[in-house]
Design a protein around this motif. Structure first.
Motif, short mmCIF file in Angstrom:
data_model
loop_
_atom_site.label_atom_id
_atom_site.label_comp_id
_atom_site.label_asym_id
_atom_site.label_seq_id
_atom_site.Cartn_x
_atom_site.Cartn_y
_atom_site.Cartn_z
N ILE A 61 -0.45 20.70 -16.03
CA ILE A 61 -1.40 21.81 -16.08
C ILE A 61 -0.71 23.13 -15.71
N ARG A 62 0.13 23.06 -14.67
CA ARG A 62 0.78 24.28 -14.18
C ARG A 62 1.71 24.89 -15.22
N PHE A 63 2.48 24.06 -15.91
CA PHE A 63 3.46 24.56 -16.87
C PHE A 63 2.98 24.43 -18.32
N LYS A 64 1.67 24.12 -18.48
CA LYS A 64 1.07 24.01 -19.82
C LYS A 64 1.83 23.02 -20.70
N ASP A 65 2.22 21.91 -20.10
CA ASP A 65 2.92 20.84 -20.81
C ASP A 65 1.90 19.75 -21.12
N ASP A 66 1.46 19.69 -22.37
CA ASP A 66 0.42 18.73 -22.75
C ASP A 66 0.86 17.29 -22.54
N LEU A 67 2.14 17.02 -22.78
CA LEU A 67 2.64 15.66 -22.63
C LEU A 67 2.53 15.19 -21.19
N LEU A 68 3.00 16.02 -20.25
CA LEU A 68 2.92 15.66 -18.83
C LEU A 68 1.48 15.51 -18.39
N ARG A 69 0.64 16.42 -18.83
CA ARG A 69 -0.77 16.34 -18.47
C ARG A 69 -1.39 15.03 -18.94
N LEU A 110 0.82 -1.22 0.00
CA LEU A 110 0.00 0.00 0.00
C LEU A 110 0.86 1.27 0.00
N TRP A 111 2.00 1.21 0.64
CA TRP A 111 2.89 2.37 0.65
C TRP A 111 3.35 2.70 -0.78
N TRP A 112 3.71 1.65 -1.53
CA TRP A 112 4.13 1.88 -2.91
C TRP A 112 2.96 2.37 -3.77
N VAL A 113 1.78 1.89 -3.49
CA VAL A 113 0.58 2.34 -4.22
C VAL A 113 0.35 3.82 -3.98
N ALA A 114 0.46 4.25 -2.71
CA ALA A 114 0.26 5.66 -2.38
C ALA A 114 1.29 6.55 -3.07
N VAL A 115 2.54 6.07 -3.11
CA VAL A 115 3.60 6.85 -3.76
C VAL A 115 3.33 6.99 -5.25
N PHE A 116 2.91 5.88 -5.90
CA PHE A 116 2.63 5.94 -7.33
C PHE A 116 1.43 6.84 -7.63
N SER A 117 0.39 6.77 -6.81
CA SER A 117 -0.78 7.64 -7.01
C SER A 117 -0.38 9.11 -6.89
N ALA A 118 0.44 9.41 -5.89
CA ALA A 118 0.94 10.79 -5.73
C ALA A 118 1.80 11.19 -6.93
N GLN A 119 2.57 10.24 -7.46
CA GLN A 119 3.40 10.51 -8.63
C GLN A 119 2.53 10.89 -9.83
N CYS A 120 1.45 10.16 -10.05
CA CYS A 120 0.55 10.45 -11.17
C CYS A 120 -0.12 11.81 -11.01
N ILE A 121 -0.61 12.08 -9.81
CA ILE A 121 -1.30 13.36 -9.55
C ILE A 121 -0.33 14.52 -9.71
N LEU A 122 0.89 14.36 -9.19
CA LEU A 122 1.89 15.42 -9.31
C LEU A 122 2.24 15.67 -10.77
N THR A 123 2.36 14.60 -11.55
CA THR A 123 2.65 14.75 -12.99
C THR A 123 1.53 15.51 -13.69
N LEU A 124 0.29 15.17 -13.37
CA LEU A 124 -0.86 15.86 -13.95
C LEU A 124 -0.87 17.34 -13.59
N LEU A 125 -0.61 17.64 -12.32
CA LEU A 125 -0.61 19.03 -11.87
C LEU A 125 0.54 19.82 -12.50
N LEU A 126 1.70 19.18 -12.63
CA LEU A 126 2.83 19.86 -13.27
C LEU A 126 2.51 20.16 -14.73
#
Length: 347
Positions: free
Chosen positions: A284-292, A266-282
Motif C-alpha cells: 500500500i505504501r509504495f503502491k505495489d499491487d503485487l505486494l499488496r 506460536l512464536w513462528w506464527v506471530a513472526v509470519f503474521s507480522a510478515q504478512c501485515i508488513l508485506t501488505l503495508l509495504l
C-alpha cells in the motif's frame, strides 16, 4: 482517438479529474480530454494467455512422455551406439540452433508476443536433456545433482538475459530452487539441517536473497521483465516459506515435529503474521499491487491455517466462518471507500 490499457485509462481519468477540481481545466476541456482516449479491452489478450498456458502444459506432458521415460532415446542409443556424452553433445547443438532461431525471431519481431515467447519452451527442454545426459556421462560427480541443476540455471540465465526471454528467466528461477536445495543437502550429507536451518528456513533465506536481488536489479539496465519476475518470485517464495515455517517451525524431521507441542510454534506464527501485515503495508505504501495482493492472500491463508490448527475442534464452524465473512466484508468496504476517496468518486 488514442487507445490505452485499463490501468493507463484509470490514471488519465484521475489526473484529468484532479486538474478539473484544481481549476486548471474547465468542465468542457476536461470532457474533451476524457473523450480523446478509449480504454482497450484485454479480453482477447487474456484468452490468448490462457490458450498459451494450455499449450505449455500440453508440451510439458508430451516432453515427459517422449523424453523423460527415455524410451525413444534408448532406441536411438542402441541403434547408433551412442554414449551419454554424445547424446548431451547432440542436444547441446540442438539448443544452440534453437536459440539462434529465437534470436532471429526477436530481431524481425521485437514486440512481445505470446507466440514467440512460447518458442523458448523448446530450448528450455533441450537444455534440460543436455544437462541430464551430461550428468549421466560424469556419474553426477558422485551424486552431486545440485551442481548440474546450477549449471542449467546459469545457462538459462545467460540465454534469458541475452535474448530477452521471460519464459527462460522463469525457468532460471525455478531451476535455482532445486539447485540450492540439492547443494545444501549434498554439503550436509543429506542431514536435515544446514547451518542450523531446516528446509523451510533455508527456502526463506533463498526467498529473501531473491527479493534483494530483485530490488538491486531494479536499479540496473537489466531486461525489465527479469526484474519484475525476480521481485515477485522472491516475495512469493519468501512468504510461502514463512507459511511453512509457521506450521513446522525449525523441526528437521517428521518425528520431531510430531513430538512438538503447538504452543511452541506460536512464536513462528506471530513472526509470519507480522510478515504478512508488513508485506501488505509495504504494498500500500509504495503502491505495489503485487505486494499488496500477496500480503492479503497470505494473511487469509494464515488465518485459515491457524483455525484448522487451534480451533477446528473447539469452535462452531458456522460461527467462525460467519465472523470471517463479516470481518472481510467490513475490511473490503473500508478499502473500497478509501480508494474511491482517493479517486475522487462518490463512495
Amino acid at each position: 482517438m488514442i487507445e490505452v490499457d485499463k490501468r493507463d485509462g484509470q490514471f488519465l481519468h484521475r489526473v484529468i479529474r484532479q486538474w478539473q477540481q484544481e481549476g486548471r481545466l474547465s468542465d468542457a476541456q476536461a470532457e474533451d480530454l476524457q473523450k480523446s482516449y478509449s480504454v482497450r479491452t484485454n479480453d482477447w489478450q487474456t484468452i490468448t494467455l490462457y490458450i498459451f498456458i494450455a499449450a505449455i502444459s500440453c508440451a510439458l506432458m508430451a516432453f515427459g512422455s517422449l523424453v523423460l521415460d527415455e524410451k525413444w532415446i534408448e532406441v536411438l542409443r542402441k541403434k547408433f551406439s551412442l554414449t551419454d556424452g554424445v547424446i548431451a553433445f547432440l542436444f547441446a547443438g540442438l539448443t544452440v540452433f534453437l536459440c539462434y532461431q529465437g534470436w532471429r525471431r526477436n530481431k524481425h519481431q521485437p514486440a512481445f508476443s505470446f507466440n514467440r515467447e512460447l518458442f523458448w519452451l523448446l530450448p528450455i527442454l533441450s537444455t534440460g536433456v543436455t544437462v541430464v545426459y551430461l550428468g549421466k556421462s560424469m556419474d553426477y560427480l558422485g551424486g552431486n545433482y545440485g551442481i548440474f541443476w546450477l549449471l542449467a540455471t546459469v545457462v538459462y540465465a545467460a540465454v534469458a538475459l541475452t535474448l530477452h526471454s521471460r519464459l527462460l528467466w522463469i525457468a532460471t528461477l525455478l531451476c535455482l530452487i532445486p539447485a540450492y536445495v540439492k547443494l545444501t543437502y549434498y554439503v550436509t550429507g543429506d542431514a536435515p539441517y544446514f547451518l542450523g536451518m531446516n528446509l523451510p528456513c533455508r527456502m526463506a533465506l533463498l526467498g529473501a536473497v531473491m527479493t534483494g536481488a530483485g530490488w538491486l536489479m531494479k536499479r540496473t539496465a537489466i531486461f525489465l521483465p527479469a526484474k519484475e519476475i525476480t521481485w515477485g518470485g522472491g516475495w512469493l517464495l519468501f512468504l510461502l516459506s514463512g507459511w511453512l515455517i509457521s506450521i513446522f517451525g525449525n523441526c528437521g524431521t517428521w518425528q520431531e515435529w510430531q513430538a512438538l507441542r503447538q504452543v511452541h510454534l506460536l512464536w513462528w506464527v506471530a513472526v509470519f503474521s507480522a510478515q504478512c501485515i508488513l508485506t501488505l503495508l509495504l504494498g500500500i505504501r509504495f503502491k505495489d499491487d503485487l505486494l499488496r495482493d500477496l500480503g492479503v492472500v497470505f494473511l487469509l491463508l494464515d488465518l485459515y491455517t491457524r483455525y484448522f490448527e487451534y480451533l477446528w475442534d473447539r469452535t462452531n464452524k458456522g460461527l467462525f466462518f460467519s465472523i470471517l465473512a463479516v470481518s472481510f466484508w467490513w475490511l473490503g468496504k473500508r478499502l473500497e471507500k478509501y480508494m474511491n476517496k482517493r479517486k475522487g468518486t462518490p463512495g
